[in-house]
Design a protein around this motif. Structure first.
Motif, mmCIF file in Angstrom:
data_model
loop_
_atom_site.group_PDB
_atom_site.id
_atom_site.type_symbol
_atom_site.label_atom_id
_atom_site.label_comp_id
_atom_site.label_asym_id
_atom_site.label_seq_id
_atom_site.Cartn_x
_atom_site.Cartn_y
_atom_site.Cartn_z
ATOM 1 N N PRO A 1 10.395 -53.987 -23.864
ATOM 2 C CA PRO A 1 11.739 -53.531 -24.153
ATOM 3 C C PRO A 1 11.855 -53.074 -25.571
ATOM 4 O O PRO A 1 11.282 -53.638 -26.463
ATOM 5 C CB PRO A 1 12.569 -54.756 -23.930
ATOM 6 N N PRO A 3 13.694 -52.705 -28.995
ATOM 7 C CA PRO A 3 14.835 -53.214 -29.723
ATOM 8 C C PRO A 3 15.774 -52.098 -30.058
ATOM 9 O O PRO A 3 15.444 -50.929 -30.012
ATOM 10 C CB PRO A 3 14.218 -53.787 -30.988
ATOM 11 N N SER A 526 17.011 -54.786 -22.217
ATOM 12 C CA SER A 526 17.264 -54.745 -23.657
ATOM 13 C C SER A 526 18.708 -55.106 -23.938
ATOM 14 O O SER A 526 19.616 -54.787 -23.159
ATOM 15 C CB SER A 526 16.976 -53.347 -24.213
ATOM 16 N N ASN A 543 18.448 -49.838 -18.837
ATOM 17 C CA ASN A 543 18.280 -51.291 -18.773
ATOM 18 C C ASN A 543 19.439 -51.960 -18.051
ATOM 19 O O ASN A 543 19.250 -52.974 -17.382
ATOM 20 C CB ASN A 543 18.112 -51.847 -20.189
ATOM 21 N N HIS A 566 17.593 -59.304 -20.733
ATOM 22 C CA HIS A 566 17.883 -58.365 -21.814
ATOM 23 C C HIS A 566 17.475 -59.026 -23.134
ATOM 24 O O HIS A 566 18.124 -59.966 -23.601
ATOM 25 C CB HIS A 566 19.369 -58.009 -21.823
ATOM 26 N N TRP A 567 16.404 -58.506 -23.728
ATOM 27 C CA TRP A 567 15.849 -59.093 -24.947
ATOM 28 C C TRP A 567 16.455 -58.461 -26.193
ATOM 29 O O TRP A 567 16.684 -57.256 -26.242
ATOM 30 C CB TRP A 567 14.341 -58.879 -25.009
ATOM 31 N N THR A 623 18.326 -63.591 -27.254
ATOM 32 C CA THR A 623 18.281 -62.894 -28.531
ATOM 33 C C THR A 623 18.465 -63.884 -29.667
ATOM 34 O O THR A 623 19.017 -64.976 -29.470
ATOM 35 C CB THR A 623 19.371 -61.803 -28.607
#
Length: 627
Positions: A1, A3, A526, A543, A566-567, A623
């Motif tokens: 993913p 950023p 993401s 995403n 979702h990072w 996150t």
């Protein structure tokens, strides 16, 4: 993913955590290239010198008309650093209302265009040097030198919350004389046209925006049974947004629209950008009345959920997994208990697509260490035969490789950058294979394009036929091509969206055809999807669309966990791989106070999520703080 990257001028709002991070580490700040001092001579000479310093190319190899991104791999973060350094050397003003010239420098695509822009602003009163953005740390030659902070990620989920009712008491005053384009036909379009006309507005109904026409507002009417609207509808949005409309609304749920509108709202702060989703069965008249009310609602929520008597938004809310889910149950948190809970052991088989590099490879190592399961990897990188040239083999960093390739006779920057990318990718894949083998897992890598449905199905069937099982899949393929909507071509949007979404669909369809399919499917998303981000309308939408795919797959059979994660941004993994967080991006994050996910804690969090997370949570956010 990927950023959230440099295309943004402002960070998304912060996410606060009720619990202290499990661990905190501070990475040394990446080295800042040495400054050689202001150059004498023409503006173009200075521009070429700065670009050479930031890329490692000799000045005589940088043609003025080379595309910085395509030919020299200069991303938007590095362009911002180049602009800052030029501002320092040439005394360009970077404060107050005169930032426009400097901002334009970051958008320029060639050295020649940068030089032309500099010539246009160089006559301003020179300041003491470029000022850091608000919240940035100390600057050295225009580069933030704060040290990145690396922490365990927090777990968040999107939850509904009540919004103030939208009462269109001033609708006539706000809408009279305005021109609206209604994309779509049917009863809702007819009812909305009647209401807008009664308020003194003019409504045009069409399937696409008329060429050359400008509108005050766009209302995209998504039919409940319509096929996916993105990426096909993107050109229409782009065309209307170019005219600076007051309103852009979508009425109806469609995969990816939430992420798209969250990004539109950030790129166009003067436009009310909102997707409105109604509960099934809402009558056309009621839907039209709600849409008029949304045009005049006082808030700027980009996603509004409507049901009889209720108007709700969505926001990230921190929710832990309890003591077991937060700390794990195995010795020293090694993941063994989680692997057991997932039914993973040395006979199990897990497939990771896009999994031979980056954080996905790190998660593969976590699986291997916890269970010694069989690891199958798909990736786009084709491994070449034979040994590297000794001079190339002795080079490790991108800069060293660049120097070695130049010394070896390569003179075309675009070719050099492609070669560096290939070498680094191959090295990372081979290192991943060695690491997984050392951890006790059997591992196999295949060069498979995730968008090639036939190849994906064939490889998946072969894996299942050979082992008689496939216990889990992880999908992490994707590309980023960050640009603002005004600058992003439909072809680029299509490429970013389809690489992520179509690839995931192909994989889930392939494993769905198996007689005994996997128990879990993880899709790497993401944080851009949940917060939106300037310059990532395509990536945020793609995403976001993963959530629909994962939830649908989970509902298609018993005992399945479909999970989209979702990072937020990750720190480099410590094995020579920076993933998508380059040294420039790390400095950018550090300067903005954005913390990075500790790779060990991040992969451990995902394993715990799969083991202990509620099956009803088909999408989660992990996150660090600062968002």
């Amino acid at each position: 993913p990927a950023p959230v990257t440099s295309a943004t001028a402002g960070a998304p709002p912060p996410v606060t955590s009720a619990d202290a991070p499990v661990t905190v580490r501070v990475l040394p700040a990446p080295p800042v290239p040495a400054r050689t001092g202001a150059a004498n001579g023409s503006v173009l000479s200075v521009v070429l010198e700065v670009i050479g310093e930031r890329t490692g190319y000799p000045v005589d190899m940088i043609e003025p008309d080379l595309d910085l991104e395509a030919d020299l791999s200069v991303d938007s973060i590095k362009r911002a650093e180049i602009a800052g350094e030029l501002a320092t050397r040439l005394g360009l003003t970077t404060t107050g209302d005169t930032d426009t010239g400097i901002e334009e420098l970051t958008k320029a695509r060639t050295a020649a265009s940068i030089a032309a822009l500099v010539a246009g602003v160089r006559g301003e009163v020179a300041g003491p040097g470029p000022a850091a953005d608000a919240g940035a740390g100390p600057m050295e030659d225009g580069v933030a030198t704060a040290e990145p902070v690396v922490v365990a990620p927090g777990r968040l989920v999107m939850r509904e919350f009540d919004l103030e009712p939208a009462r269109p008491s001033t609708a006539a005053d706000q809408l009279a004389g305005r021109r609206f384009l209604l994309l779509g036909h049917g009863p809702v379009a007819e009812a909305l046209t009647v209401r807008l006309t009664a308020l003194g507005a003019h409504a045009v109904t069409a399937e696409e925006p008329p060429a050359g026409a400008e509108f005050d507002g766009l209302v995209h009417l998504v039919a409940p049974d319509s096929p996916p609207v993105l990426p096909d509808v993107y050109p229409a949005y782009r065309q209307v947004l170019a005219g600076g409309p007051r309103w852009v609304l979508a009425a109806g749920a469609a995969a990816g629209l939430r992420g798209f509108f969250r990004s539109v709202a950030r790129e166009y702060p003067d436009t009310v950008a909102r997707v409105v989703e109604h509960s099934p069965g809402t009558a056309p008249e009621d839907l039209a009345a709600d849409l008029v009310a949304e045009l005049t609602a006082p808030d700027r929520e980009p996603v509004v959920l409507r049901s009889p008597g209720a108007r709700r938004g969505l926001r990230m809310t921190e929710e832990g997994l309890g003591l077991l889910g937060s700390t794990g149950a195995g010795p020293a948190g090694d993941g063994a208990a989680e692997a057991t809970a997932l039914g993973l052991d040395s006979t199990s088989v897990v497939l990771l697509v896009g999994g031979a590099r980056g954080i996905t490879a790190r998660f593969a190592a976590t699986l291997a260490a916890a269970s010694r399961c069989r690891i199958e990897l798909f990736g786009r990188t084709a491994l070449t035969e034979g040994e590297e040239d000794p001079a190339v083999a002795a080079a490790h960093s991108a800069g060293e490789l660049r120097s070695a390739l130049i010394a070896g006779g390569l003179r075309v920057p675009a070719e050099i950058e492609r070669t560096i990318g290939r070498i680094q990718a191959e090295r990372e894949v081979r290192a991943t294979l060695r690491r997984l083998t050392a951890l006790g897992s059997e591992v196999r890598y295949r060069a498979v394009d995730a968008l090639d449905g036939d190849a994906v199905r064939r490889a998946v069937k072969e894996i299942h036929a050979e082992h008689g099982r496939l216990d889990g899949v992880v999908y992490a393929a994707g590309v980023i091509e960050d640009k603002l909507i005004a600058e992003k071509s439909p072809a680029s949007y299509d490429r970013v969206f389809r690489t992520k979404v179509d690839g995931a669909r192909e994989l889930l369809d392939a494993v769905g055809d198996l007689p005994d399919g996997p128990r879990f499917a993880v899709l790497f998303g993401s944080i851009a999807a949940t917060l939106g981000n300037r310059g990532q309308s395509d990536y945020a939408a793609a995403n976001d669309a993963l959530e629909s795919l994962g939830a649908r797959w989970a509902a298609s059979g018993p005992g399945r966990r479909g999970l989209t994660v979702h990072w937020g941004p990750w720190a480099p993994t410590g094995d020579g791989n920076h993933g998508m967080v380059t040294p420039e991006l790390m400095r950018h994050y550090a300067g903005r106070g954005i913390q990075l996910i500790d790779p060990e804690e991040g992969t451990g969090s995902l394993l715990r999520e799969l083991a202990w997370g509620p099956a009803a949570d088909t999408a989660v956010v992990y996150t660090a703080s600062g968002w």
